[in-house]
Design a protein around this motif. Sequence first.
Motif, PDB file in Angstrom:
ATOM      1  N   ASP A 303       0.814  -1.205   0.000  1.00  0.00           N
ATOM      2  CA  ASP A 303       0.000   0.000   0.000  1.00  0.00           C
ATOM      3  C   ASP A 303       0.849   1.256   0.000  1.00  0.00           C
ATOM      4  O   ASP A 303       0.350   2.341  -0.323  1.00  0.00           O
ATOM      5  CB  ASP A 303      -0.937   0.007   1.209  1.00  0.00           C
ATOM      6  N   ALA A 304       2.103   1.125   0.356  1.00  0.00           N
ATOM      7  CA  ALA A 304       2.978   2.297   0.353  1.00  0.00           C
ATOM      8  C   ALA A 304       3.522   2.615  -1.028  1.00  0.00           C
ATOM      9  O   ALA A 304       4.043   3.718  -1.245  1.00  0.00           O
ATOM     10  CB  ALA A 304       4.146   2.081   1.327  1.00  0.00           C
ATOM     11  N   TYR A 305       3.427   1.702  -1.990  1.00  0.00           N
ATOM     12  CA  TYR A 305       4.015   1.893  -3.307  1.00  0.00           C
ATOM     13  C   TYR A 305       2.994   1.826  -4.433  1.00  0.00           C
ATOM     14  O   TYR A 305       3.030   2.640  -5.350  1.00  0.00           O
ATOM     15  CB  TYR A 305       5.107   0.835  -3.572  1.00  0.00           C
ATOM     16  N   PHE A 306       2.100   0.855  -4.380  1.00  0.00           N
ATOM     17  CA  PHE A 306       1.210   0.627  -5.503  1.00  0.00           C
ATOM     18  C   PHE A 306       0.252   1.782  -5.759  1.00  0.00           C
ATOM     19  O   PHE A 306      -0.033   2.075  -6.931  1.00  0.00           O
ATOM     20  CB  PHE A 306       0.422  -0.666  -5.280  1.00  0.00           C
ATOM     21  N   PRO A 307      -0.311   2.472  -4.761  1.00  0.00           N
ATOM     22  CA  PRO A 307      -1.236   3.569  -5.068  1.00  0.00           C
ATOM     23  C   PRO A 307      -0.621   4.652  -5.952  1.00  0.00           C
ATOM     24  O   PRO A 307      -1.304   5.196  -6.833  1.00  0.00           O
ATOM     25  CB  PRO A 307      -1.611   4.104  -3.676  1.00  0.00           C
ATOM     26  N   GLU A 308       0.641   4.984  -5.749  1.00  0.00           N
ATOM     27  CA  GLU A 308       1.267   6.014  -6.575  1.00  0.00           C
ATOM     28  C   GLU A 308       1.409   5.553  -8.023  1.00  0.00           C
ATOM     29  O   GLU A 308       1.177   6.329  -8.950  1.00  0.00           O
ATOM     30  CB  GLU A 308       2.629   6.375  -5.996  1.00  0.00           C
ATOM     31  N   LEU A 309       1.791   4.289  -8.224  1.00  0.00           N
ATOM     32  CA  LEU A 309       1.919   3.775  -9.583  1.00  0.00           C
ATOM     33  C   LEU A 309       0.552   3.686 -10.261  1.00  0.00           C
ATOM     34  O   LEU A 309       0.411   3.993 -11.452  1.00  0.00           O
ATOM     35  CB  LEU A 309       2.596   2.410  -9.563  1.00  0.00           C
ATOM     36  N   ALA A 310      -0.451   3.246  -9.513  1.00  0.00           N
ATOM     37  CA  ALA A 310      -1.800   3.166 -10.079  1.00  0.00           C
ATOM     38  C   ALA A 310      -2.336   4.556 -10.413  1.00  0.00           C
ATOM     39  O   ALA A 310      -2.988   4.752 -11.455  1.00  0.00           O
ATOM     40  CB  ALA A 310      -2.734   2.454  -9.109  1.00  0.00           C
ATOM     41  N   ALA A 311      -2.059   5.536  -9.566  1.00  0.00           N
ATOM     42  CA  ALA A 311      -2.505   6.896  -9.846  1.00  0.00           C
ATOM     43  C   ALA A 311      -1.784   7.473 -11.060  1.00  0.00           C
ATOM     44  O   ALA A 311      -2.393   8.183 -11.877  1.00  0.00           O
ATOM     45  CB  ALA A 311      -2.270   7.774  -8.618  1.00  0.00           C
ATOM     46  N   ALA A 312      -0.492   7.179 -11.191  1.00  0.00           N
ATOM     47  CA  ALA A 312       0.247   7.634 -12.375  1.00  0.00           C
ATOM     48  C   ALA A 312      -0.282   6.973 -13.638  1.00  0.00           C
ATOM     49  O   ALA A 312      -0.382   7.612 -14.704  1.00  0.00           O
ATOM     50  CB  ALA A 312       1.731   7.343 -12.198  1.00  0.00           C
ATOM     51  N   TRP A 313      -0.637   5.691 -13.550  1.00  0.00           N
ATOM     52  CA  TRP A 313      -1.215   4.997 -14.699  1.00  0.00           C
ATOM     53  C   TRP A 313      -2.547   5.633 -15.105  1.00  0.00           C
ATOM     54  O   TRP A 313      -2.797   5.880 -16.297  1.00  0.00           O
ATOM     55  CB  TRP A 313      -1.426   3.523 -14.334  1.00  0.00           C
ATOM     56  N   ALA A 314      -3.403   5.931 -14.138  1.00  0.00           N
ATOM     57  CA  ALA A 314      -4.690   6.551 -14.438  1.00  0.00           C
ATOM     58  C   ALA A 314      -4.508   7.953 -15.002  1.00  0.00           C
ATOM     59  O   ALA A 314      -5.209   8.357 -15.949  1.00  0.00           O
ATOM     60  CB  ALA A 314      -5.557   6.588 -13.179  1.00  0.00           C
ATOM     61  N   GLY A 315      -3.565   8.709 -14.461  1.00  0.00           N
ATOM     62  CA  GLY A 315      -3.330  10.053 -14.965  1.00  0.00           C
ATOM     63  C   GLY A 315      -2.836  10.059 -16.405  1.00  0.00           C
ATOM     64  O   GLY A 315      -3.295  10.862 -17.232  1.00  0.00           O
ATOM     65  N   SER A 316      -1.909   9.172 -16.734  1.00  0.00           N
ATOM     66  CA  SER A 316      -1.410   9.093 -18.109  1.00  0.00           C
ATOM     67  C   SER A 316      -2.498   8.644 -19.073  1.00  0.00           C
ATOM     68  O   SER A 316      -2.582   9.141 -20.202  1.00  0.00           O
ATOM     69  CB  SER A 316      -0.218   8.135 -18.173  1.00  0.00           C
ATOM     70  N   LEU A 317      -3.345   7.705 -18.636  1.00  0.00           N
ATOM     71  CA  LEU A 317      -4.430   7.232 -19.492  1.00  0.00           C
ATOM     72  C   LEU A 317      -5.407   8.345 -19.822  1.00  0.00           C
ATOM     73  O   LEU A 317      -5.747   8.571 -20.997  1.00  0.00           O
ATOM     74  CB  LEU A 317      -5.152   6.077 -18.810  1.00  0.00           C
ATOM     75  N   VAL A 318      -5.867   9.068 -18.817  1.00  0.00           N
ATOM     76  CA  VAL A 318      -6.819  10.155 -19.051  1.00  0.00           C
ATOM     77  C   VAL A 318      -6.186  11.261 -19.891  1.00  0.00           C
ATOM     78  O   VAL A 318      -6.826  11.822 -20.800  1.00  0.00           O
ATOM     79  CB  VAL A 318      -7.332  10.706 -17.708  1.00  0.00           C
ATOM     80  N   ALA A 319      -4.925  11.580 -19.620  1.00  0.00           N
ATOM     81  CA  ALA A 319      -4.255  12.641 -20.372  1.00  0.00           C
ATOM     82  C   ALA A 319      -4.101  12.265 -21.843  1.00  0.00           C
ATOM     83  O   ALA A 319      -4.370  13.088 -22.733  1.00  0.00           O
ATOM     84  CB  ALA A 319      -2.894  12.930 -19.750  1.00  0.00           C
ATOM     85  N   ASP A 320      -3.666  11.040 -22.125  1.00  0.00           N
ATOM     86  CA  ASP A 320      -3.503  10.617 -23.520  1.00  0.00           C
ATOM     87  C   ASP A 320      -4.838  10.564 -24.258  1.00  0.00           C
ATOM     88  O   ASP A 320      -4.898  10.845 -25.460  1.00  0.00           O
ATOM     89  CB  ASP A 320      -2.819   9.253 -23.567  1.00  0.00           C
ATOM     90  N   MET A 321      -5.895  10.210 -23.566  1.00  0.00           N
ATOM     91  CA  MET A 321      -7.210  10.188 -24.197  1.00  0.00           C
ATOM     92  C   MET A 321      -7.686  11.594 -24.545  1.00  0.00           C
ATOM     93  O   MET A 321      -8.254  11.822 -25.615  1.00  0.00           O
ATOM     94  CB  MET A 321      -8.218   9.507 -23.267  1.00  0.00           C
ATOM     95  N   MET A 322      -7.432  12.552 -23.679  1.00  0.00           N
ATOM     96  CA  MET A 322      -7.934  13.909 -23.898  1.00  0.00           C
ATOM     97  C   MET A 322      -7.111  14.680 -24.927  1.00  0.00           C
ATOM     98  O   MET A 322      -7.660  15.524 -25.644  1.00  0.00           O
ATOM     99  CB  MET A 322      -7.964  14.656 -22.567  1.00  0.00           C
ATOM    100  N   VAL A 323      -5.809  14.424 -25.006  1.00  0.00           N
ATOM    101  CA  VAL A 323      -4.976  15.152 -25.974  1.00  0.00           C
ATOM    102  C   VAL A 323      -4.756  14.342 -27.250  1.00  0.00           C
ATOM    103  O   VAL A 323      -3.919  14.725 -28.075  1.00  0.00           O
ATOM    104  CB  VAL A 323      -3.617  15.523 -25.346  1.00  0.00           C
ATOM    105  N   PHE A 324      -5.492  13.243 -27.425  1.00  0.00           N
ATOM    106  CA  PHE A 324      -5.298  12.400 -28.605  1.00  0.00           C
ATOM    107  C   PHE A 324      -5.522  13.173 -29.910  1.00  0.00           C
ATOM    108  O   PHE A 324      -4.726  13.029 -30.852  1.00  0.00           O
ATOM    109  CB  PHE A 324      -6.221  11.189 -28.541  1.00  0.00           C
TER     110      PHE A 324
END
Length: 420
Positions: A303-324
């Motif tokens: 829980d000390a590591y995975f939330p940050e990676l999951a949040a970064a994954w979600a942020g990159s996904l939403v960003a790439d979808m919006m600026v596609f």
Amino acid sequence: MASKRPDSFDGLGYRGRDDPLYGASYPVRSAGAPAEPQHHHWVTTPPDIPGSRNLHPGERTPQYDELLGEQGGSGVTAGWDAALPGGPPAEQLNRFAGFGIGLVSLFTENVLAHPCIVLRRQCQVNYHASCYHLTPFSAVAVIYAITKAQGPKALWKGMGSTFIVHGITLGAEGIISEFTALPRELPHRWSWKQLAGHLLLKGLTAVVALPFYCASLIETVQSEIVRDDSSSGLLDCVREGLTRLLGVGAPHSRRLLPLSSLLLPAALHAILRYAIAASVQRAALWLHQQGRKHRADPSNPLDAYFPELAAAWAGSLVADMMVFPLETTLHRLSLQGTRTIIDATDGVVVTGSGGSPLVLPVNTQYDGFFECLHAIRRREGGSGFYRGFGALVAQYALHGALLAAARTLLRLLLLDGKHS
């Protein structure tokens, strides 16, 4: 008088700049002065070693049974901060978990997902294709067809140049931040001036890396059939980028747009993508922290590591979808006039009628950024901006699946180490 050794230190064993004693020096006996009694004081504070602590004179390292005696003699109450009999300390297991998940995420994002990036870029610049590949199912079919016709090497073309562009971007960002007042990172409590400077730094970095980004784009979309392996090398991205920047070398088509026409879309794409990704990542971490107040699991170090990676994954996904759509426009403008031959991305004709793969030239005639937007909208419709969107979905689906699998595997390993 010798100074007393301070007791409060930061995580690395050194005082921070906000500490009033930061930079304080300890007196040293000058030459010719009378000798004072020998007191073994620290002159500089050594860094704390994980699993140990800095000792005062006359102290010794406490043993494991003494630690249990200080904590009431119960190994259960020690929790994850105490060493486990017969196994490595929980802190080492925790770090191993974070390192393993981060390594899997980095490898997936930059290596395993590269075929999806190649197909996505080819679809974005292929205005001839009748199939837009808006779903990952058609994209996977084209990836299989290209691999069958040209071999697996065709899916990882240009991967070395993407690493070079990442390195140039990081280096340019550090240099610009060092010689200007633009902050490379935002503090916890930032002002609007700091935010504007930070976003400006991202835009300037994208502008500096633009020539090399264009060269990397050509390497990722150019067909392997027309590529000359004997004259290609790892540093071709740097050479071609400098060639386009200085306007020397082999002449290109008259339709080649100057780099000044690409500055606005490149900077806008970099700033918007970063702002959206960072905002979504912060929001995801905040929601996770709010949820943990009711269902915290202190026995799970992931829980000390995975939330940050999951949040970064979600942020990159939403960003790439919006600026596609903006990325599609930038790629078409960057490739125009470079005489690049790409693979056909239509699933029906990708292998040709005679069994040989088809290739297509890129012959666009856009006059600029806004004209390209209007032309795509008028000729291809709104869905024309989302050509290759299925490859983006497949890329993040692969990344997320491997990230979840690595988390599950490492959790099992940690549980085995805890009970061993």
